[in-house]
Structure formats: structure tokens, C-alpha cells
Design an enzyme around this catalytic site. Structure first.
Site, PDB file in Angstrom:
ATOM      1  N   TYR A  69      -4.110  24.105  -5.833  1.00 48.93           N
ATOM      2  CA  TYR A  69      -5.161  24.895  -6.469  1.00 48.93           C
ATOM      3  C   TYR A  69      -4.868  25.194  -7.938  1.00 48.93           C
ATOM      4  O   TYR A  69      -5.785  25.357  -8.728  1.00 48.93           O
ATOM      5  CB  TYR A  69      -5.351  26.230  -5.733  1.00 48.93           C
ATOM      6  CG  TYR A  69      -5.736  26.075  -4.280  1.00 48.93           C
ATOM      7  CD1 TYR A  69      -6.900  25.428  -3.913  1.00 48.93           C
ATOM      8  CD2 TYR A  69      -4.919  26.597  -3.276  1.00 48.93           C
ATOM      9  CE1 TYR A  69      -7.253  25.286  -2.585  1.00 48.93           C
ATOM     10  CE2 TYR A  69      -5.256  26.459  -1.938  1.00 48.93           C
ATOM     11  CZ  TYR A  69      -6.423  25.806  -1.592  1.00 48.93           C
ATOM     12  OH  TYR A  69      -6.764  25.658  -0.282  1.00 48.93           O
ATOM     13  N   HIS A  98      13.790  14.726  -9.535  1.00 49.89           N
ATOM     14  CA  HIS A  98      14.395  15.850  -8.797  1.00 49.89           C
ATOM     15  C   HIS A  98      14.106  15.737  -7.295  1.00 49.89           C
ATOM     16  O   HIS A  98      13.146  16.330  -6.792  1.00 49.89           O
ATOM     17  CB  HIS A  98      13.842  17.174  -9.346  1.00 49.89           C
ATOM     18  CG  HIS A  98      14.657  18.370  -8.945  1.00 49.89           C
ATOM     19  ND1 HIS A  98      15.887  18.666  -9.509  1.00 49.89           N
ATOM     20  CD2 HIS A  98      14.421  19.355  -8.046  1.00 49.89           C
ATOM     21  CE1 HIS A  98      16.353  19.769  -8.978  1.00 49.89           C
ATOM     22  NE2 HIS A  98      15.498  20.204  -8.076  1.00 49.89           N
ATOM     23  N   ARG A 150      22.387  22.226  -9.943  1.00 51.89           N
ATOM     24  CA  ARG A 150      21.274  22.941  -9.326  1.00 51.89           C
ATOM     25  C   ARG A 150      21.160  24.398  -9.764  1.00 51.89           C
ATOM     26  O   ARG A 150      20.109  24.820 -10.229  1.00 51.89           O
ATOM     27  CB  ARG A 150      21.397  22.877  -7.801  1.00 51.89           C
ATOM     28  CG  ARG A 150      20.090  23.192  -7.094  1.00 51.89           C
ATOM     29  CD  ARG A 150      20.196  23.089  -5.597  1.00 51.89           C
ATOM     30  NE  ARG A 150      20.622  21.772  -5.153  1.00 51.89           N
ATOM     31  CZ  ARG A 150      20.739  21.426  -3.880  1.00 51.89           C
ATOM     32  NH1 ARG A 150      20.454  22.310  -2.937  1.00 51.89           N
ATOM     33  NH2 ARG A 150      21.124  20.219  -3.541  1.00 51.89           N
TER      34      ARG A 150
END
Length: 749
Positions: A123, A79, A33
Site C-alpha cells: 500500500y 540483502h 547486520r
């Protein structure tokens, strides 16, 4: 199977289980990670996001796709750690002010250098940057890296991306793992490529020699590295501190005035640091550290940073510039810790070690690439030779095909010369057929061959193609067997990347002298500290206070005469002492509102309450009486509270006890403790033990159940002191003198 056989109880130490579990968790965070891999310079979330975009076909020459689609697909396939972590990684890879080389081409609001966040992923849109596709994801179909199962073993993902340049250096890295963190600055792509080429030509090259190519960090925000001589030590060890300054230029303003223009900022200032810098400059003016600044404005835009500071006509511009470097984050430190995952474990590496790992990786992927290409060309050659050979005996092959009952029989004849099930026109043909020995791949190609291939021009093309295949095989074998040849291929690829993507260095390097700031000597004068009941504090001139004395005393909770160079010590009911520099408080008119003491100290008005304020200069001459809610008392020498820390422990408290009051007792003869239930105890001040501030103290009064100390008073013999309890006046110097640690006298109401 019995119940006892099915169940197994493993007895072990709880600490051992915790230790093993925590180590497993820590390693998971470190490897899977938080830390990048030295080979491709990417964290798992970045690698998976780029690969998912590649798999979805969101290439640089194709339309943008919604980030929500990319995030959802990455989370579902590779993931499983939440959408915010994936989107945050995607956004950072698209921000040119954070990365040395942008890896994602973003379309929409992806945030700003001033700390504005990106728009929601529904968006924004994105696609791979050209360099990501060409230098990170090319040749994945040539078996150049290992593919491993994803989290649920339904997909395959690359263990590492075949990045062609040291991305760990070019884009840097930041990450916090468990017990360790990485912080690698960005570098210039062209310089890094030159260093890699130098290492490949001489693998005994030293870090100092590599620094002829990599001069130092190259931050996307520019700026100036001012400790160039320290870089060699940093690059050799992989750790150290880089001092960065913003770039400040002087411009001529209107009316002969000058202005300071900040056109580049330290890399550490991006985000909220710009707003903090503006506030810090305003604070310099408010606290009268400088009177040369007239105005400050942030005129930054998409074209770049531009922060303008207008100064007075006769201002010392150089000294003001030094003050900005010294008193704000315009000069800052970038802590370097070049930690990355190498060979499956975290390792702190110097510059040479990182390049060494990268070159080893390049030779590994190049070897695998050309082995795959060689294998394919060899297979192609085998087919081509079979077809050429077949064309020479095409009549026999046609006879075999016409005389065969099945494809299996025809294939067996072509490969092994088995003619038992085939009808031939002549014995000669049968005899020739028994001599055939095509390989399986050749036999399959012959059976699938179309008749137009027998056209003369097609035959010539086949022969020419075979010659090209033989040349390719020879070239690939030479590359695989000759180190210098493979090196030249890798270097050629690096030169192509440098030519297309390298940009000029943004950060300049120098050895600057330590900033010498000539601060104006503060004229010492007496002021009056005023703090109202809402916690707003200020200072006014002594003359202003005298003119408004009646109103000031009525409206303010604390009124203290002090020097403007001194400090105010603030004791809280939670047993802490906070210090406030008088100079940090706003100084001005009597009717000015002031500033919350929370803003100029570590005091937190939401969690603490003030019980006593005193000027620091007086502490050295005083003994302080501490009284707690549970009746514990002690005397402490005021000198113990003359400390440099902004916050310190004032006293030790028992569980759920609180500090009720602090009183100076210099010259006092008696102490009176008053409880909530109306008990008053008067005893000689000499009965109170003097202790250190870290002690709890001794019991001052015996409390009844559900009673607590409300107030404490000290006074001298003959002094007329009065207190009010439930609207009844109590004359304290007429109370019977008792002993400490007794119950006291209850007042009737």
C-alpha cells in the site's frame, strides 16, 4: 582415486568446533547486520535499500514507487535476509519522529509516534529524500568508494556510501548484535557540521572544545536533557546515561482550574510508551497516590504531541508535575553506547574519535573524486590538443585519409608516421606525414572528427574549451596537492548542506535538580482483603465487611484482615511466593469486581495455582508447615519470607513434585496428612524437622503406588477437627497416633 583418498575424517574437539562456529556467526551479525559503519552511519540493510532506490531511479524529483517493488528488488539483488527486515528499515528511515534527518520520503501510512505500525508495503510508496540523493549517493560514478560483489556475485554494491556529514551522529543508531549493542542518540545537523569544520581547522581539538559546537543530543521528539554536566564524560568515553524529561507547561482552564499540558516527550517514550504513560497516570489516581487529577486526554495530532491533564482547582501543580516525573516515564534514561564498525571491527568511540573517522573518510573520498576528475580532464586535454594540432595540418590529414586503404593504415600513420601503405600526391606530404606522432586517443578523435569542427567558430570554441580544461586540471592538481585547498572544498560542501538542511535545535539542555516529591502520608487503617475463586482481588473497609460478612465469606475463596500499608504473601503449588502490596489493590465497595492478582504481582494464573495466602506481618511470628504432593514435609521459620523481592522461591521441589499446602503450626500438637486414596496419618508436630526454605524436607508419609498427598491438617490437643473424605466425615483427633514416615490408616468408604 580410492574411497579412502576421497574421504577425509577430521577429528577435533566438539567444543572447538562450536566455539569457532559461534564466533563466525557473531562476527557476521556484528559486521553484516546489526552495527552501523562509522563512515556512513548506516547498517548494511539501510545502505543497500538506499542504493537500490538510487539504482531504480526513484529520485526525490521523480514519482513515488511502491515499497513492495523497492523491498523485492533490494532482497533479490543485495540483502537476502527477508522482506520484513528491509521494509522495517525503510519505514524507520521515513519516520521523522525517529530520525534526526529523514532519508526516505514516504507516501502513505508509515506509522505514528504513538506506536501505530506502518501499512503493508503493497500500500505504501516511497522515494529518496533530497538530502539522501545529494549527501549520500552523489558522485558514485566517480570511483570514490569501493564496489564489492553482492551475495551471489551477480551484482556490485558499494562497500560504503559517500556520506558528506557524520550521519552516525546526526541520525544516531540502535542495534543489538551478539554480545554487544549500540545506542547512539541523534544530534543537530548544523551543530555537527560546525564541529567537523572546527576539527578540520585544528585536529588537536579536545572533546570539551568540540562541545562548544555540539551542545548535546538533539532528539526529534524534543524534550529536556537534565544532566548536561554528565555529557562531557559521555562524549569522551562513548558510554553513559542521559536523563531526559518531557516538556510540561501549565495552562489556565475553565473555572479557574489549571491544566498540565505535555507538548514534548522523552525520545524513549515514542511508540507504546505513550499509551503506557496514560495508563500509569490513571494508576496514580486508582491507587490514590494523588487525588488532584480530574481527567487526562491525549489530543496529539500530526501537528505534534499534546497530552492534557486537568487538575483540581486547589491542586499543588508543581508537586503533581514532580510526581509525573518521578512515578512515570515522563522522565527517563537514554543509555548511550557509541559502538560502530571502524576499520572492519566493532569499536566504542567518543565524539572526537567519530569525527576523526569521518574527516579521514571525507579526505579519502575527496582524493578519489578529484583524482577521477583530473584523469578525465587530462584525457580531455589530450584529445583537445590533438584536435588543435590536427587543425593546423588539416590538409595533410585529409590527404592521408584519402590515400589510405584502411582505418588501420591511417591510424598507424597518424601515430607513428608509417606511410608505406598510403598514397601521397607529393613527396613533401609524405615527408611531413612521417613526422606525425599523435597519441592513440588523439588519433582516434581525429578519425572520428566531423567536418563541421573545421568551421572558424567551432575552432574558437575548441580553443576556449581547451583553456577551461587546463584551468580545471590546474585546480584539481592544487586540490590534490594542497591540504588546505582540499579542506576548503570539503568545508564549502558542508556549508552548502548546512544552509539548505540545518534546522533549529529541538531538545533543550540544562542541569536540573533531583526531583523531590512530597507524597501525602498514607493514613494507616485496617481493611479486609477479599479474593474470589476466579482470582479477582480487592479490599474493603472493615465496617463494610462486617455488614456483608455472610455474603463475603460465602462468595470469596480468601478473606484476610490486614493493614492498607501491608503486603499479602501468595504461595503457589510451583514452590514460589509472590507479594502483593495491599495499596495496589482497588479499594471500594463490596460489590466492585476487583482486579486479577496477575495484574498487581508476578503471579501467572495460567501456569500457577494458589495454595496459601497470608498477611506478611504475621510471618515473623509463625512457623510454616510445607507439605508436597509426594509427601515431603518441613517446618520453615516465617521470618525467611519477609523479603523485599516481589517474587522469591518458597521451597525446593523434586522433579514433578508440587507444593500441596502451607499451614501455620504455632501452638499445634498434631499433624494429619491425607492422601487421595484415603490414607490418614496422624503424628506429633514435634516430629517435623525445621529447615531452611531452600531445603527439600523429610518424608512425612509412605505413599502407595499411584497415590499422593491431597491435604494436611494441624490442630491442638482436645481440639475437635473434622475432614470429609468421599462424603464421609472423619474426626481427625480420634485417629490413632502414629509416627512420621509410616503408611497411616486407610478409611473405609
Amino acid at each position: 582415486m580410492s574411497q579412502s583418498e576421497r574421504e577425509q575424517i577430521i577429528r577435533t574437539e566438539y567444543s572447538d568446533v562450536m566455539k569457532k562456529s559461534y564466533i563466525d556467526y557473531a562476527m557476521s551479525v556484528i559486521i553484516s547486520r546489526a552495527l552501523p559503519d562509522v563512515r556512513d552511519g548506516l547498517k548494511p540493510v539501510q545502505r543497500r535499500t538506499l542504493y537500490d532506490m538510487y539504482e531504480l531511479g526513484i529520485r526525490y524529483d521523480r514519482p513515488y514507487r511502491k515499497c513492495a517493488r523497492i523491498v523485492g528488488d533490494t532482497m533479490g539483488k543485495y540483502h537476502p535476509h527477508g522482506d520484513s527486515s528491509i521494509y522495517d528499515a525503510l519505514v524507520v528511515m521515513a519516520q521523522e519522529f525517529k530520525k534526526g534527518m529523514v532519508l526516505v520520503d514516504g507516501h502513505g501510512n508509515f506509522g505514528s509516534i504513538e506506536g501505530d505500525g506502518a501499512a503493508a508495503m503493497r500500500y505504501t510508496e516511497a522515494r529518496l529524500a533530497k538530502i539522501s540523493q545529494e549527501a549520500f549517493l552523489s558522485d558514485l560514478d566517480k570511483d570514490i568508494v569501493n564496489f564489492v560483489p553482492n551475495f551471489d556475485e551477480t551484482e556490485k554494491e558499494p562497500e560504503v556510501l559517500p556520506v558528506r556529514f557524520p550521519n552516525l551522529l546526526v541520525n544516531g543508531a540502535e542495534g543489538i548484535a551478539v554480545g554487544m549493542a549500540t545506542s547512539i542518540p541523534t544530534h543537530n545537523l548544523g551543530e555537527v557540521i560546525d564541529a567537523v569544520k572546527a576539527y578540520m581547522k585544528n585536529n588537536a581539538i579536545t572533546t570539551k572544545q568540540l562541545m562548544k559546537y555540539i551542545k548535546g543530543p538533539d532528539f526529534p521528539t524534543g524534550g529536556i536533557v537534565v544532566n548536561q554536566d554528565d555529557l562531557l564524560g559521555i562524549y569522551e568515553t562513548g558510554t553513559g546515561k542521559i536523563k531526559i524529561r518531557g516538556k510540561v507547561e501549565t495552562e489556565e482552564g475553565k473555572g479557574g482550574r489549571k491544566r498540565l499540558v505535555i507538548s514534548e516527550i522523552p525520545y524513549t517514550m515514542i511508540g507504546s510508551g505513550i499509551g503506557k504513560f496514560l495508563n500509569d497516570v490513571c494508576a496514580l489516581v486508582e491507587t490514590k497516590k494523588t487525588s488532584d487529577i480530574v481527567d487526562i486526554s491525549n489530543q496529539s495530532s500530526k501537528e505534534g504531541i499534546r497530552i492534557v491533564i486537568d487538575v483540581k482547582k486547589d491542586a499543588d501543580v508543581e508537586n503533581l508535575k514532580n510526581m509525573l516525573y518521578k512515578k512515570t516515564k515522563l522522565e527517563d534514561t537514554f543509555g548511550v553506547n557509541m559502538l560502530a564498525v571502524a576499520d572492519g571491527r566493532p569499536e566504542t568511540m567518543g565524539l572526537r574519535r567519530i569525527i576523526e573517522h569521518h574527516v579521514d573518510f571525507q579526505f579519502e573520498i575527496a582524493t578519489r573524486k578529484y583524482q577521477t576528475l583530473l584523469r578525465k580532464e587530462q584525457e580531455k586535454r589530450e584529445v583537445q590538443e590533438g584536435l588543435i594540432k590536427a587543425c593546423d595540418v588539416i590538409d595533410l590529414i585529409i590527404e592521408i585519409l584519402r590515400g589510405s586503404r584502411s582505418v588501420k593504415d591511417a591510424k598507424a600513420c597518424l601515430m607513428y608516421g608509417i606511410t608505406d601503405s598510403i598514397h601521397f600526391k607529393t613527396k613533401v606530404s609524405e615527408k611531413m606525414a612521417k613526422l606525425l606522432s599523435f597519441t592513440e586517443r588523439q588519433a582516434t578523435a581525429i578519425l572520428e572528427m566531423r567536418l563541421y569542427k573545421l568551421i572558424g567558430l567551432e575552432m574558437e570554441a575548441l580553443v576556449k574549451e581547451h583553456e577551461e580544461t587546463v584551468e580545471k586540471i590546474a585546480r584539481y592538481e592544487k586540490i590534490l596537492n594542497d591540504y588546505d585547498e582540499m579542506s576548503s572544498v570539503i568545508i564549502e560542501d558542508l556549508n552548502r548542506l548546512k544552509k539548505e538542511y540545518a534546522v533549529k535545535r529541538k531538545t533543550s539542555l540544562e542541569n536540573a535538580e533531583e526531583i523531590v516529591l512530597k507524597e501525602k502520608k498514607i493514613e494507616e487503617q485496617e481493611v479486609v482483603f477479599l479474593m474470589d475463586r476466579f482470582g479477582y482481588a480487592k479490599t474493603v473497609d472493615a465496617s463494610v465487611y462486617e455488614r456483608n460478612k455472610e455474603a463475603a465469606d460465602a462468595e470469596n475463596r480468601y478473606v484476610i484482615r490486614c493493614m492498607n500499608t501491608g503486603k499479602i504473601c501468595l504461595f503457589t503449588g510451583q514452590g514460589r511466593m509472590h507479594q502483593i502490596k495491599v495499596m495496589d489493590l482497588p479499594h471500594g465497595r463490596f460489590r466492585d469486581k476487583g482486579q486479577p492478582v496477575d495484574n498487581v504481582s508476578n503471579f501467572d494464573s495460567t501456569k500457577e495455582d494458589i495454595v496459601f495466602l497470608v498477611q506478611e506481618d504475621l510471618l515473623g511470628e509463625e512457623k510454616l508447615l510445607f507439605v508436597t504432593k509426594d509427601g515431603m514435609i518441613k517446618l520453615v521459620d516465617g521470618k525467611e519470607f519477609i523479603v523485599s523481592k516481589r517474587t522469591t522461591a518458597a521451597t525446593k521441589l523434586q522433579d514433578e513434585d508440587e507444593l500441596r499446602t502451607v499451614c501455620p503450626v504455632q501452638g499445634a500438637d498434631y499433624v494429619v496428612l491425607q492422601t487421595v486414596n484415603g490414607y490418614f496419618l496422624r503424628f506429633p508436630a514435634g516430629e517435623v524437622s525445621e529447615k531452611k526454605k531452600g531445603a527439600i524436607g523429610v518424608r512425612g508419609i509412605r505413599l502407595q503406588k499411584k497415590d499422593e498427598v491431597e491435604a494436611a491438617f494441624v490442630f491442638s490437643e482436645g481440639e475437635d477437627i473434622r475432614a470429609v473424605y468421599k462424603e464421609k466425615e472423619v474426626v481427625l483427633n480420634r485417629l490413632r497416633i502414629g509416627k512420621r514416615d509410616t503408611q497411616g490408616v486407610k478409611q473405609r468408604t
